[in-house]
Design a protein around this motif. Structure first.
Motif, PDB file in Angstrom:
ATOM      1  N   GLU A 334       0.836  -1.205   0.000  1.00 18.44           N
ATOM      2  CA  GLU A 334       0.000   0.000   0.000  1.00 18.44           C
ATOM      3  C   GLU A 334       0.872   1.256   0.000  1.00 18.44           C
ATOM      4  O   GLU A 334       0.564   2.236  -0.694  1.00 18.44           O
ATOM      5  CB  GLU A 334      -0.904  -0.004   1.225  1.00 18.44           C
ATOM      6  CG  GLU A 334      -1.976  -1.079   1.197  1.00 18.44           C
ATOM      7  CD  GLU A 334      -2.868  -1.034   2.422  1.00 18.44           C
ATOM      8  OE1 GLU A 334      -2.690  -0.100   3.231  1.00 18.44           O
ATOM      9  OE2 GLU A 334      -3.721  -1.926   2.573  1.00 18.44           O
ATOM     10  N   LEU A 335       1.961   1.233   0.790  1.00 19.25           N
ATOM     11  CA  LEU A 335       2.864   2.373   0.823  1.00 19.25           C
ATOM     12  C   LEU A 335       3.470   2.633  -0.555  1.00 19.25           C
ATOM     13  O   LEU A 335       3.538   3.781  -1.022  1.00 19.25           O
ATOM     14  CB  LEU A 335       3.960   2.119   1.859  1.00 19.25           C
ATOM     15  CG  LEU A 335       5.077   3.162   1.942  1.00 19.25           C
ATOM     16  CD1 LEU A 335       4.506   4.517   2.337  1.00 19.25           C
ATOM     17  CD2 LEU A 335       6.151   2.727   2.921  1.00 19.25           C
ATOM     18  N   ASN A 337       2.255   1.785  -3.417  1.00 17.59           N
ATOM     19  CA  ASN A 337       1.207   2.256  -4.329  1.00 17.59           C
ATOM     20  C   ASN A 337       0.914   3.740  -4.110  1.00 17.59           C
ATOM     21  O   ASN A 337       0.749   4.507  -5.072  1.00 17.59           O
ATOM     22  CB  ASN A 337      -0.055   1.424  -4.126  1.00 17.59           C
ATOM     23  CG  ASN A 337      -1.140   1.778  -5.125  1.00 17.59           C
ATOM     24  OD1 ASN A 337      -0.921   1.760  -6.326  1.00 17.59           O
ATOM     25  ND2 ASN A 337      -2.310   2.093  -4.615  1.00 17.59           N
ATOM     26  N   LEU A 338       0.869   4.156  -2.833  1.00 17.39           N
ATOM     27  CA  LEU A 338       0.665   5.574  -2.541  1.00 17.39           C
ATOM     28  C   LEU A 338       1.808   6.417  -3.087  1.00 17.39           C
ATOM     29  O   LEU A 338       1.591   7.501  -3.650  1.00 17.39           O
ATOM     30  CB  LEU A 338       0.531   5.790  -1.028  1.00 17.39           C
ATOM     31  CG  LEU A 338      -0.766   5.297  -0.369  1.00 17.39           C
ATOM     32  CD1 LEU A 338      -0.661   5.436   1.155  1.00 17.39           C
ATOM     33  CD2 LEU A 338      -1.959   6.098  -0.881  1.00 17.39           C
ATOM     34  N   CYS A 339       3.042   5.914  -2.904  1.00 20.24           N
ATOM     35  CA  CYS A 339       4.191   6.649  -3.423  1.00 20.24           C
ATOM     36  C   CYS A 339       4.154   6.744  -4.943  1.00 20.24           C
ATOM     37  O   CYS A 339       4.516   7.780  -5.530  1.00 20.24           O
ATOM     38  CB  CYS A 339       5.489   5.981  -2.965  1.00 20.24           C
ATOM     39  SG  CYS A 339       5.801   6.121  -1.191  1.00 20.24           S
ATOM     40  N   ALA A 342       1.615   9.335  -5.870  1.00 19.78           N
ATOM     41  CA  ALA A 342       2.061  10.677  -5.514  1.00 19.78           C
ATOM     42  C   ALA A 342       3.408  11.030  -6.119  1.00 19.78           C
ATOM     43  O   ALA A 342       3.893  12.144  -5.912  1.00 19.78           O
ATOM     44  CB  ALA A 342       2.148  10.814  -3.993  1.00 19.78           C
ATOM     45  N   ILE A 377       2.999   5.596   5.878  1.00 21.23           N
ATOM     46  CA  ILE A 377       1.775   5.765   5.077  1.00 21.23           C
ATOM     47  C   ILE A 377       1.077   7.064   5.433  1.00 21.23           C
ATOM     48  O   ILE A 377       0.649   7.828   4.555  1.00 21.23           O
ATOM     49  CB  ILE A 377       0.843   4.553   5.295  1.00 21.23           C
ATOM     50  CG1 ILE A 377       1.434   3.298   4.650  1.00 21.23           C
ATOM     51  CG2 ILE A 377      -0.555   4.830   4.720  1.00 21.23           C
ATOM     52  CD1 ILE A 377       0.633   2.038   4.901  1.00 21.23           C
ATOM     53  N   LYS A 381       0.536  10.238   2.956  1.00 20.95           N
ATOM     54  CA  LYS A 381      -0.796  10.786   2.697  1.00 20.95           C
ATOM     55  C   LYS A 381      -0.823  12.291   2.930  1.00 20.95           C
ATOM     56  O   LYS A 381      -1.404  13.036   2.128  1.00 20.95           O
ATOM     57  CB  LYS A 381      -1.832  10.086   3.591  1.00 20.95           C
ATOM     58  CG  LYS A 381      -2.150   8.664   3.167  1.00 20.95           C
ATOM     59  CD  LYS A 381      -3.196   8.056   4.097  1.00 20.95           C
ATOM     60  CE  LYS A 381      -3.554   6.637   3.656  1.00 20.95           C
ATOM     61  NZ  LYS A 381      -4.570   6.023   4.559  1.00 20.95           N
ATOM     62  N   ALA A 384       1.188  13.913   0.146  1.00 25.35           N
ATOM     63  CA  ALA A 384       0.448  13.858  -1.122  1.00 25.35           C
ATOM     64  C   ALA A 384      -0.652  14.902  -1.156  1.00 25.35           C
ATOM     65  O   ALA A 384      -0.946  15.469  -2.220  1.00 25.35           O
ATOM     66  CB  ALA A 384      -0.126  12.460  -1.325  1.00 25.35           C
ATOM     67  N   LYS A 388      -0.951  17.903  -3.972  1.00 26.73           N
ATOM     68  CA  LYS A 388      -2.047  17.584  -4.892  1.00 26.73           C
ATOM     69  C   LYS A 388      -2.209  18.650  -5.977  1.00 26.73           C
ATOM     70  O   LYS A 388      -2.381  18.330  -7.160  1.00 26.73           O
ATOM     71  CB  LYS A 388      -3.355  17.429  -4.114  1.00 26.73           C
ATOM     72  CG  LYS A 388      -4.527  16.986  -4.965  1.00 26.73           C
ATOM     73  CD  LYS A 388      -5.765  16.783  -4.110  1.00 26.73           C
ATOM     74  CE  LYS A 388      -6.922  16.231  -4.940  1.00 26.73           C
ATOM     75  NZ  LYS A 388      -7.276  17.099  -6.065  1.00 26.73           N
TER      76      LYS A 388
END
Length: 602
Positions: A334-335, A337-339, A342, A377, A381, A384, A388
C-alpha cells in the motif's frame, strides 16, 4: 290557660285548708276522747313537723337558687373562657345586654344557647387543630425519620394548648403544615430524581435496581402502596452515596471498555477485519467516540459486555502473531502504491525484501515494523495532500504535451483532409489541440512558480519520481527553446531550398527528379548537400528523433521499477524533401501555419 295565683291568695287558701283540717282533727279527738294534754302534745308535734317541712323546702329552694346562681356564674365564666380561647373579642354577654332581667332561670336560659354554640365551635376548632397536628407529626416523622430526636423537638414546639384555639394559632399550624408539605414535596422530588438516576446507572451497569435501592431503604422499591416513600435525611444521604458509588463504578468500567474497544479497533484495522464481523460489536463501537456522561444504553457497561469484548480482543491477539508478516507485506505494498500515485520515492529501509529478511531473522519485532510502515503511510498521505495541486498541474501539462504529440502525428498524416469517416472530428480536435499547445509555455511558467512557492513553504525540494521538478521544467523549457530555434532555422533553410529549386527550374527548365532527391544518402539528419536542411528521422510510432524530456521520461529512466512509461514530445519538422513539392507545401502549411513567426501566419 291556667291563671297563676299570687302568693297572698295562695297563703290564704292554705290557711283555710289547714284550719278545716285542724277542726276536723279536733272533732276526731273529741270523739276519741283525747285529753287536752295529749291534744297539745300532738299539736306541738304537728306544728314541729310543719316547720321542718317548711324549713326543708326553704333549704331546698336556697340550694336550688345557689346552684342556679353558680350555674349562671360558671356558664358566664365558661363563655368568657371559650370566647378568649376562640379569639371572639367582639361579642358581649347576653346577661349584661339585658339589664332588666333578675331571674336566675331567665339568665340561665339566655347563656345556655350561647354556651352550647361556643362549645360546638371549640369542638370543631379542636378537631381542626388535632387534624393539622396529626398531619404535622406524620410529615415530620417522614422528613426527620420516625423516632428521631429532631422530630421530637419539632413536635414539642407544637404542643396543643386548649386555652389558645384562636384563628391566629390555627393559621400558625396551617403555615407550618404548608411548609412541611412543600419540604416533603421537594424531598420527594429529590428522592425521585435520585432514584431515577440510580435506575439509569443500574441499567447502564447491568446491576439489579431493586436490590440497589433496597440497600438504602426498603420503601424505595416497595411492592405495595401501604408504606410511603421514605424521604428522611438518611435516605437522601444514602441515595447520594449510592449514586456516587455507581458513578465511580461507571467511570472505571467506561475506561476499561474504552481501552478494550480501542484495542479491538486497532486489531480490526490491523487485520482488515470485514464489516460483517465488526458489526457484531457495533453496539459498543461508539464508546470510543463518546464521553462518560453520554453513555445511557442499558447494559452497555455490564460485566458481561466487557468480558465479551475482552474475549474478542484475546482471540484477535492470538491471530495477530500469525498474520503480522502478511500484514507488513500488505502495508508495504500500500505504501509503494501511494508513493507511485504521488510520485514520491518510498523509504527503502522497509522495502519488501528488507522487511521479509528482518522478520525472518527475528531482529525486528513485526509490530514495530508495521507501526513504522503505518507512520510512513500517514506521512505520505499528508505530503500527497500538500502536493495535490502541483500534481494536478503536472497532469494538465502532460495532457497538453500528449495533445501536442497527437497534433504532430496528425499534421504528418497525408490524408488528414480527406472526406473520410471522422475527418471533421479530427479537424475540430486539431483546432482545440493547437489552442492547448499554445498554452504550454505559460503552464510551465506557472508550474515553476507554484513549485518554488511550495519549496519555500516546506523548506525542501519538490521531487517528482526522485528528480527535482524545477530541474525537469527548466530542462523542458531549454530543450523546447532549442527546438523552436531549430524549427526557425529549418524554415529559413526551407526558404533557401525553395529558392534554389526555383533557380534550377529557371536554368534547366525542369524540376529535379524526386527519385534522385530521395536517393541521396542522409547522415545524422542531413543530406549530402551542406546547404540542405536537416531531415529528421521518423520512428515506427511516428515520432521524431529530436525529443523534449517530460517527468514521465525522467521517471522512465529510473531503476526503481515504479514508472516504465516513456514520454516524448515531438516538435521537429517533417522531411519535406522526401515528398512531392505540392504535398510538402500543404503539409508545411498545416504544421507551421499556426506559428507566430511563420510566413503563412495571418
Amino acid at each position: 290557660m291556667l291563671e297563676i295565683e299570687s302568693p297572698t291568695s295562695l297563703c290564704f287558701r292554705t290557711n283555710t285548708t289547714c284550719n278545716a283540717l285542724l277542726r276536723e282533727l279536733q272533732k276526731i279527738w273529741v270523739d276519741i276522747g283525747e285529753s287536752d294534754t295529749e291534744k297539745d302534745r300532738m299539736l306541738m308535734e304537728l306544728e314541729k313537723e310543719c316547720l321542718e317541712i317548711y324549713r326543708r323546702k326553704v333549704d331546698e329552694a336556697a340550694n336550688s337558687k345557689a346552684q342556679l346562681h353558680q350555674l349562671v356564674v360558671s356558664s358566664e365564666a365558661e363563655i368568657a373562657s371559650l370566647m378568649a380561647a376562640l379569639g371572639v373579642l367582639n361579642m358581649r354577654s347576653p346577661i349584661k345586654a339585658e339589664k332588666g332581667l333578675k331571674s336566675l332561670k331567665e339568665k340561665l336560659a339566655l347563656v345556655t344557647p350561647l354556651l352550647e354554640d361556643l362549645r360546638l365551635q371549640k369542638d370543631e376548632r379542636m378537631k381542626q387543630f388535632v387534624d393539622i397536628k396529626a398531619q404535622i407529626e406524620k410529615m415530620s416523622g417522614e422528613i426527620c425519620g420516625y423516632g428521631d430526636q429532631l422530630k421530637q423537638t419539632m413536635i414539642g414546639s407544637l404542643t396543643l394548648d386548649e386555652q389558645d384555639l384562636t384563628l391566629r394559632k390555627l393559621n400558625e399550624y396551617q403555615t407550618h403544615l404548608r411548609s412541611l408539605q412543600k419540604e416533603k414535596s421537594d424531598r420527594l422530588n429529590k428522592v425521585l430524581d435520585y432514584v431515577n438516576e440510580v435506575h439509569t446507572l443500574c441499567g447502564v451497569l447491568g446491576v439489579d435496581f431493586g436490590q440497589t435501592v433496597s440497600e438504602v431503604h426498603p420503601s424505595l422499591h416497595r411492592t405495595n402502596h401501604e408504606q410511603s416513600t421514605n424521604i428522611s435525611d438518611s435516605t437522601l444521604d444514602g441515595l447520594q452515596h449510592m449514586i456516587q458509588k455507581l458513578k465511580t463504578e461507571r467511570r472505571v468500567r467506561f475506561q476499561k471498555l474504552k481501552d478494550v474497544v480501542g484495542s479491538l479497533f486497532e486489531l480490526w484495522n490491523l487485520m482488515d477485519t470485514p464489516e460483517e464481523e465488526r458489526s457484531k460489536f457495533a453496539r459498543v463501537s461508539y464508546v470510543v467516540r463518546s464521553s462518560e456522561s453520554d453513555i445511557t444504553e442499558p447494559n452497555i457497561l455490564s460485566t458481561e459486555t466487557i468480558e465479551q469484548v475482552s474475549a474478542e480482543v484475546d482471540r484477535f491477539n492470538k491471530l495477530k502473531s500469525s498474520r503480522l508478516k502478511e500484514l507488513v507485506m500488505k502495508r508495504r505494498s500500500e505504501l509503494e502504491n501511494l508513493c507511485r500515485l504521488a510520485h514520491i520515492d518510498p523509504d527503502t529501509s522497509t522495502s519488501l525484501e528488507k522487511s521479509t529478511a528482518l522478520i525472518d531473522s527475528g531482529l525486528v519485532d513485526p509490530s514495530e515494523l508495521l507501526a513504522n510502515i503505518e507512520s510512513q503511510i500517514n506521512r505520505i498521505k499528508d505530503e500527497a495532500q500538500s502536493r495535490k495541486e502541483i500534481i494536478d498541474r503536472i497532469d494538465r501539462w502532460l495532457s497538453a504535451c500528449e495533445e501536442e504529440n497527437w497534433l504532430e502525428e496528425y499534421n504528418q498524416d497525408e490524408n488528414r483532409y480527406s472526406a473520410g469517416r471522422g475527418g471533421h472530428v479530427n479537424l475540430k480536435h486539431a483546432e482545440q489541440a493547437r489552442i492547448t499547445v499554445n498554452k504550454i509555455p505559460s503552464m510551465v511558467d506557472n508550474l515553476i512558480k507554484k513549485t518554488l512557492l511550495w519549496e519555500d513553504e516546506t523548506q525542501k525540494s519538490f521531487l517528482y519520481d526522485g528528480v527535482r521538478l524545477v530541474s525537469i521544467l527548466e530542462d523542458y523549457k531549454l530543450t523546447r527553446k532549442q527546438q523552436e530555434e531549430e524549427k526557425k532555422r529549418y524554415r529559413d533553410q526551407k526558404k533557401m531550398q525553395d529558392l534554389i529549386l526555383n533557380r534550377r527550374e529557371s536554368i534547366y527548365g525542369s524540376k529535379p527528379s524526386p527519385r534522385r532527391s530521395n536517393s541521396v544518402k542522409r547522415s545524422n539528419g542531413y543530406n549530402g548537400n551542406v546547404s540542405m536542411p536537416p531531415t529528421p528521422r521518423r520512428n515506427s510510432a511516428g515520432t521524431t528523433n529530436t525529443d523534449i524530456m517530460t517527468p514521465r521520461s525522467y521517471s522512465g529512466h529510473r531503476q526503481n521499477g515504479y514508472f516504465k512509461e516513456m514520454r516524448r514530445l515531438p516538435t521537429a519538422p517533417l522531411n519535406f524533401v522526401a515528398i512531392p513539392k505540392e504535398d510538402s507545401v500543404s503539409t508545411y502549411t498545416s504544421v507551421c501555419g499556426s506559428e507566430p513567426d511563420s510566413p503563412l501566419h495571418n
